[in-house]
Design a protein around this motif. Structure first.
Motif, PDB file in Angstrom:
ATOM      1  N   ALA A 118       0.590  -1.198  -0.178  1.00 56.11           N
ATOM      2  CA  ALA A 118      -0.059  -0.142  -0.532  1.00 56.11           C
ATOM      3  C   ALA A 118       0.734   1.164   0.061  1.00 56.11           C
ATOM      4  N   ILE A 119       1.867   1.130   0.891  1.00 57.40           N
ATOM      5  CA  ILE A 119       3.252   2.680   0.520  1.00 57.40           C
ATOM      6  C   ILE A 119       3.442   2.514  -0.710  1.00 57.40           C
ATOM      7  N   LEU A 120       3.551   1.508  -1.722  1.00 54.38           N
ATOM      8  CA  LEU A 120       3.959   1.863  -2.837  1.00 54.38           C
ATOM      9  C   LEU A 120       2.992   2.237  -3.556  1.00 54.38           C
ATOM     10  N   GLY A 121       1.628   2.163  -3.648  1.00 49.31           N
ATOM     11  CA  GLY A 121       0.617   2.824  -4.449  1.00 49.31           C
ATOM     12  C   GLY A 121       0.270   1.325  -4.985  1.00 49.31           C
ATOM     13  N   ILE A 122       0.233   0.336  -4.228  1.00 54.94           N
ATOM     14  CA  ILE A 122      -0.226  -0.777  -4.794  1.00 54.94           C
ATOM     15  C   ILE A 122      -1.727  -1.793  -4.262  1.00 54.94           C
ATOM     16  N   PRO A 123      -2.269  -2.089  -4.665  1.00 54.62           N
ATOM     17  CA  PRO A 123      -3.925  -2.573  -3.789  1.00 54.62           C
ATOM     18  C   PRO A 123      -2.806  -3.595  -3.234  1.00 54.62           C
ATOM     19  N   ALA A 124      -3.090  -4.083  -1.478  1.00 56.37           N
ATOM     20  CA  ALA A 124      -3.155  -5.262  -1.262  1.00 56.37           C
ATOM     21  C   ALA A 124      -4.030  -5.900  -0.152  1.00 56.37           C
ATOM     22  N   VAL A 125      -3.296  -6.969   0.126  1.00 50.94           N
ATOM     23  CA  VAL A 125      -4.139  -7.795   1.226  1.00 50.94           C
ATOM     24  C   VAL A 125      -3.314  -9.156   1.643  1.00 50.94           C
ATOM     25  N   ALA A 126      -3.714  -8.069   3.270  1.00 50.41           N
ATOM     26  CA  ALA A 126      -3.538  -9.078   4.474  1.00 50.41           C
ATOM     27  C   ALA A 126      -4.432 -11.066   4.525  1.00 50.41           C
ATOM     28  N   VAL A 127      -3.381 -12.079   3.775  1.00 49.38           N
ATOM     29  CA  VAL A 127      -4.621 -12.775   4.017  1.00 49.38           C
ATOM     30  C   VAL A 127      -4.413 -14.328   5.049  1.00 49.38           C
ATOM     31  N   SER A 128      -4.899 -14.548   6.704  1.00 48.69           N
ATOM     32  CA  SER A 128      -4.430 -15.438   7.693  1.00 48.69           C
ATOM     33  C   SER A 128      -5.772 -16.486   7.310  1.00 48.69           C
ATOM     34  N   LEU A 129      -5.496 -17.444   7.767  1.00 50.90           N
ATOM     35  CA  LEU A 129      -6.465 -18.816   8.253  1.00 50.90           C
ATOM     36  C   LEU A 129      -6.463 -19.076   9.415  1.00 50.90           C
ATOM     37  N   ALA A 130      -7.307 -19.335  10.093  1.00 50.46           N
ATOM     38  CA  ALA A 130      -7.320 -18.483  11.339  1.00 50.46           C
ATOM     39  C   ALA A 130      -7.097 -20.065  12.532  1.00 50.46           C
ATOM     40  N   ASP A 131      -6.341 -21.140  12.299  1.00 47.73           N
ATOM     41  CA  ASP A 131      -5.998 -21.801  13.340  1.00 47.73           C
ATOM     42  C   ASP A 131      -4.913 -22.314  13.029  1.00 47.73           C
ATOM     43  N   TYR A 132      -3.770 -22.880  13.817  1.00 48.78           N
ATOM     44  CA  TYR A 132      -2.504 -23.874  13.801  1.00 48.78           C
ATOM     45  C   TYR A 132      -2.334 -25.315  13.466  1.00 48.78           C
ATOM     46  N   GLN A 133      -3.563 -26.157  13.907  1.00 51.70           N
ATOM     47  CA  GLN A 133      -3.609 -27.266  13.873  1.00 51.70           C
ATOM     48  C   GLN A 133      -4.640 -27.511  12.479  1.00 51.70           C
ATOM     49  N   ASN A 165      -9.089 -12.424   7.325  1.00 48.37           N
ATOM     50  CA  ASN A 165      -9.310 -14.018   8.114  1.00 48.37           C
ATOM     51  C   ASN A 165     -10.045 -14.938   8.044  1.00 48.37           C
ATOM     52  N   ILE A 166      -9.800 -16.258   7.383  1.00 47.28           N
ATOM     53  CA  ILE A 166     -10.970 -16.933   7.139  1.00 47.28           C
ATOM     54  C   ILE A 166     -10.656 -18.381   8.121  1.00 47.28           C
ATOM     55  N   PRO A 167     -11.586 -18.172   8.557  1.00 42.95           N
ATOM     56  CA  PRO A 167     -12.024 -19.838   9.654  1.00 42.95           C
ATOM     57  C   PRO A 167     -11.358 -21.218   9.469  1.00 42.95           C
ATOM     58  N   ASN A 168     -10.385 -21.647   9.736  1.00 41.73           N
ATOM     59  CA  ASN A 168     -10.312 -23.199   9.334  1.00 41.73           C
ATOM     60  C   ASN A 168     -11.329 -24.569   8.917  1.00 41.73           C
ATOM     61  N   THR A 169     -12.090 -23.937   8.187  1.00 38.91           N
ATOM     62  CA  THR A 169     -13.314 -25.169   7.930  1.00 38.91           C
ATOM     63  C   THR A 169     -13.764 -25.263   6.264  1.00 38.91           C
TER      64      THR A 169
END
Length: 254
Positions: A118-133, A165-169
């Motif tokens: 985003a700082i560099l002027g590019i549309p940006a998305v951070a994605v996480s799966l909300a689990d470790y197991q 953030n996306i549920p792990n299901t």
């Protein structure tokens, strides 16, 4: 569409592999990611030793992939300003193993890589799966292809990114998508003291999450209730409603 993909779990993590493979259906994918695990590095950049980028081949893929001995933020800066011949249309950071919710975004290498986009002027998305197991990235990667199309068609305001953030299901068990605010996520830290073979003390940082009430509309509440959470983040940290009060303090030069 040209897509830059990075992460903080390292270039050989399953999450980035599944994400890049899914996004390849939309256009040209470049993967530029740390050569090892770089979680919780925040927005650190490398200034006191050289950055090295090594071209690698990921299994059964045809896209460009680079391994970098730096942080997630380094990877985005290096990709955009040195490795790629022109800017990508969008930056995706992830898919992170584990959630990035609430105040965790201040520590997260995953989110920081998207912030750099985003700082560099590019549309940006951070994605996480909300689990470790027992994680499964398949649906999360599929959802990212839908989101990429939305971001490109509708665009984002300047200096703004999406934290997802996306549920792990399974797809069938996810109740829907919520547009959310950041919740509160704090930790009770503990430092475990140990002695190394030379008799010197060292410490391991541990800790556990301290429960806070996170109401409906927050990212934490949404994940707890099996909804995908999408939080728009603006990295201007100015507390605008305090500016007038500070003027009233009449702070003068000593």
């Amino acid at each position: 569409m040209r897509i830059l993909v990075t992460n903080d779990d390292g270039i050989y993590a399953e999450g980035i592999y599944k994400l890049a493979c899914a996004l390849e259906k939309l256009g040209e994918v470049w993967v530029v990611a740390p050569d090892r695990q770089r979680s919780a590095t925040g927005h650190a950049i490398t200034m006191h030793h050289p950055l090295r980028a090594e071209k690698v081949k990921l299994l059964h893929t045809s896209f460009q992939a680079w391994s970098v001995n730096g942080t997630p933020t380094d990877c985005v800066k290096l990709a955009v300003e040195a490795l790629m011949d022109h800017k990508p249309d969008i930056v995706f950071s992830g898919i992170n193993k584990g959630p990035n919710l609430g105040t965790d975004v201040l520590y997260s290498g995953t989110v920081s890589a998207a912030i750099e986009g985003a700082i560099l002027g590019i549309p940006a998305v951070a994605v996480s799966l909300a689990d470790y197991q027992n994680v499964c990235y398949d649906y999360a990667a599929e959802f990212c292809t839908l989101l990429a199309d939305k971001v490109i068609n509708h665009s984002l305001p300047p200096d703004t990114l999406l934290n997802v953030n996306i549920p792990n299901t399974t797809k069938e068990k996810i109740k829907g998508v919520k547009i959310t605010t950041l919740g509160v996520r704090k930790y009770k830290n503990s430092f475990i003291e140990r002695i190394d073979p030379r008799g010197q003390i060292y410490y391991w940082l541990g800790g556990e999450i301290v429960d806070h009430e996170n109401g409906e509309g927050t990212d934490i509440h949404s994940i707890q209730n099996q909804y995908i959470s999408i939080t728009p983040i603006h990295f201007d940290l100015t507390k605008f409603d305090l500016i007038d009060q500070l003027h009233q303090w009449n702070i003068q030069k000593a």
